[in-house]
Design a protein around this motif. Structure first.
Motif, PDB file in Angstrom:
ATOM      1  N   VAL A 118      -8.675  -1.899   4.228  1.00  0.00           N
ATOM      2  CA  VAL A 118      -8.312  -1.127   3.042  1.00  0.00           C
ATOM      3  C   VAL A 118      -7.843   0.229   3.564  1.00  0.00           C
ATOM      4  O   VAL A 118      -8.600   0.923   4.249  1.00  0.00           O
ATOM      5  CB  VAL A 118      -9.499  -0.956   2.071  1.00  0.00           C
ATOM      6  N   MET A 119      -6.583   0.583   3.265  1.00  0.00           N
ATOM      7  CA  MET A 119      -5.976   1.779   3.845  1.00  0.00           C
ATOM      8  C   MET A 119      -5.378   2.665   2.747  1.00  0.00           C
ATOM      9  O   MET A 119      -4.820   2.164   1.770  1.00  0.00           O
ATOM     10  CB  MET A 119      -4.863   1.403   4.825  1.00  0.00           C
ATOM     11  N   VAL A 170      13.843  14.179   1.264  1.00  0.00           N
ATOM     12  CA  VAL A 170      13.161  13.078   1.958  1.00  0.00           C
ATOM     13  C   VAL A 170      12.124  12.469   1.007  1.00  0.00           C
ATOM     14  O   VAL A 170      11.123  13.117   0.680  1.00  0.00           O
ATOM     15  CB  VAL A 170      12.473  13.574   3.247  1.00  0.00           C
ATOM     16  N   PRO A 171      12.328  11.228   0.545  1.00  0.00           N
ATOM     17  CA  PRO A 171      11.361  10.594  -0.358  1.00  0.00           C
ATOM     18  C   PRO A 171       9.985  10.448   0.295  1.00  0.00           C
ATOM     19  O   PRO A 171       9.870  10.018   1.441  1.00  0.00           O
ATOM     20  CB  PRO A 171      11.971   9.216  -0.630  1.00  0.00           C
ATOM     21  N   GLN A 172       8.944  10.823  -0.459  1.00  0.00           N
ATOM     22  CA  GLN A 172       7.554  10.759   0.001  1.00  0.00           C
ATOM     23  C   GLN A 172       6.774   9.833  -0.927  1.00  0.00           C
ATOM     24  O   GLN A 172       6.875   9.956  -2.143  1.00  0.00           O
ATOM     25  CB  GLN A 172       6.913  12.145  -0.033  1.00  0.00           C
ATOM     26  N   TRP A 173       5.999   8.933  -0.355  1.00  0.00           N
ATOM     27  CA  TRP A 173       5.190   7.989  -1.114  1.00  0.00           C
ATOM     28  C   TRP A 173       3.740   8.053  -0.645  1.00  0.00           C
ATOM     29  O   TRP A 173       3.467   8.237   0.526  1.00  0.00           O
ATOM     30  CB  TRP A 173       5.698   6.565  -0.911  1.00  0.00           C
ATOM     31  N   MET A 174       2.814   7.845  -1.574  1.00  0.00           N
ATOM     32  CA  MET A 174       1.411   7.628  -1.251  1.00  0.00           C
ATOM     33  C   MET A 174       1.118   6.169  -1.580  1.00  0.00           C
ATOM     34  O   MET A 174       1.681   5.620  -2.533  1.00  0.00           O
ATOM     35  CB  MET A 174       0.488   8.534  -2.074  1.00  0.00           C
ATOM     36  N   TYR A 175       0.242   5.544  -0.796  1.00  0.00           N
ATOM     37  CA  TYR A 175      -0.064   4.144  -1.067  1.00  0.00           C
ATOM     38  C   TYR A 175      -1.520   3.824  -0.759  1.00  0.00           C
ATOM     39  O   TYR A 175      -2.169   4.478   0.043  1.00  0.00           O
ATOM     40  CB  TYR A 175       0.861   3.216  -0.273  1.00  0.00           C
ATOM     41  N   LEU A 176      -2.001   2.796  -1.444  1.00  0.00           N
ATOM     42  CA  LEU A 176      -3.305   2.205  -1.213  1.00  0.00           C
ATOM     43  C   LEU A 176      -3.042   0.741  -0.924  1.00  0.00           C
ATOM     44  O   LEU A 176      -2.369   0.069  -1.720  1.00  0.00           O
ATOM     45  CB  LEU A 176      -4.200   2.374  -2.450  1.00  0.00           C
ATOM     46  N   ALA A 177      -3.534   0.240   0.219  1.00  0.00           N
ATOM     47  CA  ALA A 177      -3.224  -1.126   0.622  1.00  0.00           C
ATOM     48  C   ALA A 177      -4.499  -1.869   0.995  1.00  0.00           C
ATOM     49  O   ALA A 177      -5.438  -1.293   1.544  1.00  0.00           O
ATOM     50  CB  ALA A 177      -2.265  -1.122   1.809  1.00  0.00           C
ATOM     51  N   GLY A 178      -4.521  -3.156   0.702  1.00  0.00           N
ATOM     52  CA  GLY A 178      -5.561  -4.075   1.144  1.00  0.00           C
ATOM     53  C   GLY A 178      -4.874  -5.202   1.894  1.00  0.00           C
ATOM     54  O   GLY A 178      -3.835  -5.692   1.456  1.00  0.00           O
ATOM     55  N   GLU A 179      -5.452  -5.615   3.037  1.00  0.00           N
ATOM     56  CA  GLU A 179      -4.732  -6.556   3.891  1.00  0.00           C
ATOM     57  C   GLU A 179      -5.677  -7.467   4.665  1.00  0.00           C
ATOM     58  O   GLU A 179      -6.703  -7.033   5.173  1.00  0.00           O
ATOM     59  CB  GLU A 179      -3.883  -5.750   4.880  1.00  0.00           C
ATOM     60  N   TYR A 180      -5.298  -8.746   4.749  1.00  0.00           N
ATOM     61  CA  TYR A 180      -5.915  -9.678   5.691  1.00  0.00           C
ATOM     62  C   TYR A 180      -5.075  -9.591   6.951  1.00  0.00           C
ATOM     63  O   TYR A 180      -3.859  -9.801   6.916  1.00  0.00           O
ATOM     64  CB  TYR A 180      -5.902 -11.101   5.125  1.00  0.00           C
ATOM     65  N   HIS A 181      -5.689  -9.251   8.083  1.00  0.00           N
ATOM     66  CA  HIS A 181      -4.956  -8.993   9.322  1.00  0.00           C
ATOM     67  C   HIS A 181      -5.472  -9.906  10.423  1.00  0.00           C
ATOM     68  O   HIS A 181      -6.690 -10.058  10.587  1.00  0.00           O
ATOM     69  CB  HIS A 181      -5.148  -7.530   9.713  1.00  0.00           C
ATOM     70  N   LEU A 203     -10.405   3.346  10.614  1.00  0.00           N
ATOM     71  CA  LEU A 203      -9.162   3.188  11.350  1.00  0.00           C
ATOM     72  C   LEU A 203      -8.177   4.235  10.861  1.00  0.00           C
ATOM     73  O   LEU A 203      -7.997   4.397   9.651  1.00  0.00           O
ATOM     74  CB  LEU A 203      -8.576   1.788  11.114  1.00  0.00           C
ATOM     75  N   ALA A 204      -7.575   4.970  11.776  1.00  0.00           N
ATOM     76  CA  ALA A 204      -6.527   5.922  11.439  1.00  0.00           C
ATOM     77  C   ALA A 204      -5.351   5.645  12.357  1.00  0.00           C
ATOM     78  O   ALA A 204      -5.531   5.329  13.540  1.00  0.00           O
ATOM     79  CB  ALA A 204      -7.012   7.362  11.628  1.00  0.00           C
TER      80      ALA A 204
END
Length: 149
Positions: free
Chosen positions: A101-102, A65-76, A142-143
């Motif tokens: 920022v997540m 099962v491929p696993q990824w970590m990410y850092l995201a910034g978003e206008y919501h 936020l979680a």
């Protein structure tokens, strides 16, 4: 809502995205949907796009099962139809707008993606289509977790 974009592969590592999106909210908005996706190798992907930018790191594939970590910034921005229980008051629309920022992890299995993420939400604004009453909300943590398919 709608979005359209041209995807132009300029090299094996670079993908250029040029487009726009329409958001049917309290304030109808036309925003750019554009940027560059850079994939220097099979373990890293950088999506420098607006309205959501993301850096992804491949962690491995335990149990296949491929696993990824990410850092995201978003206008919501999102909107809802609301009814106030006050006689004579019509239905109203409410618009929630913020920046996020997540940091998260996701697993991709079959046609499903599961995720767990947490981060900071700031510059939060609430706007009503009728009657004023607009206000700001304090920044906060936020979680969330979920499954997409």
């Amino acid at each position: 809502d709608g979005r359209g974009a041209f995807f132009i592969r300029t090299s094996p590592q670079y993908l250029l995205v040029l487009g726009a999106m329409f958001l049917d909210r309290v304030d109808d908005q036309i925003l750019p949907y554009a940027g560059i996706v850079y994939t220097p190798n099979q373990h890293v992907e950088i999506r420098a796009l607006f309205p959501k930018a993301e850096i992804n790191w491949f962690l491995g594939a335990p149990w296949g099962v491929p696993q990824w970590m990410y850092l995201a910034g978003e206008y919501h921005i999102e909107a809802y139809q609301v009814t106030v229980n006050t006689p004579g008051q019509p239905e109203n629309q409410i618009q929630l707008e913020d920046w996020r920022v997540m940091l998260g992890v996701r697993s991709e299995h079959g046609g499903m993606t599961s995720f767990l993420e947490g981060g900071w939400v700031f510059d939060r604004e609430v706007e009503f289509s009728q009657g004023g009453g607009n206000f700001n909300v304090s920044s906060g943590f936020l979680a969330r977790f979920g499954i997409k398919f």
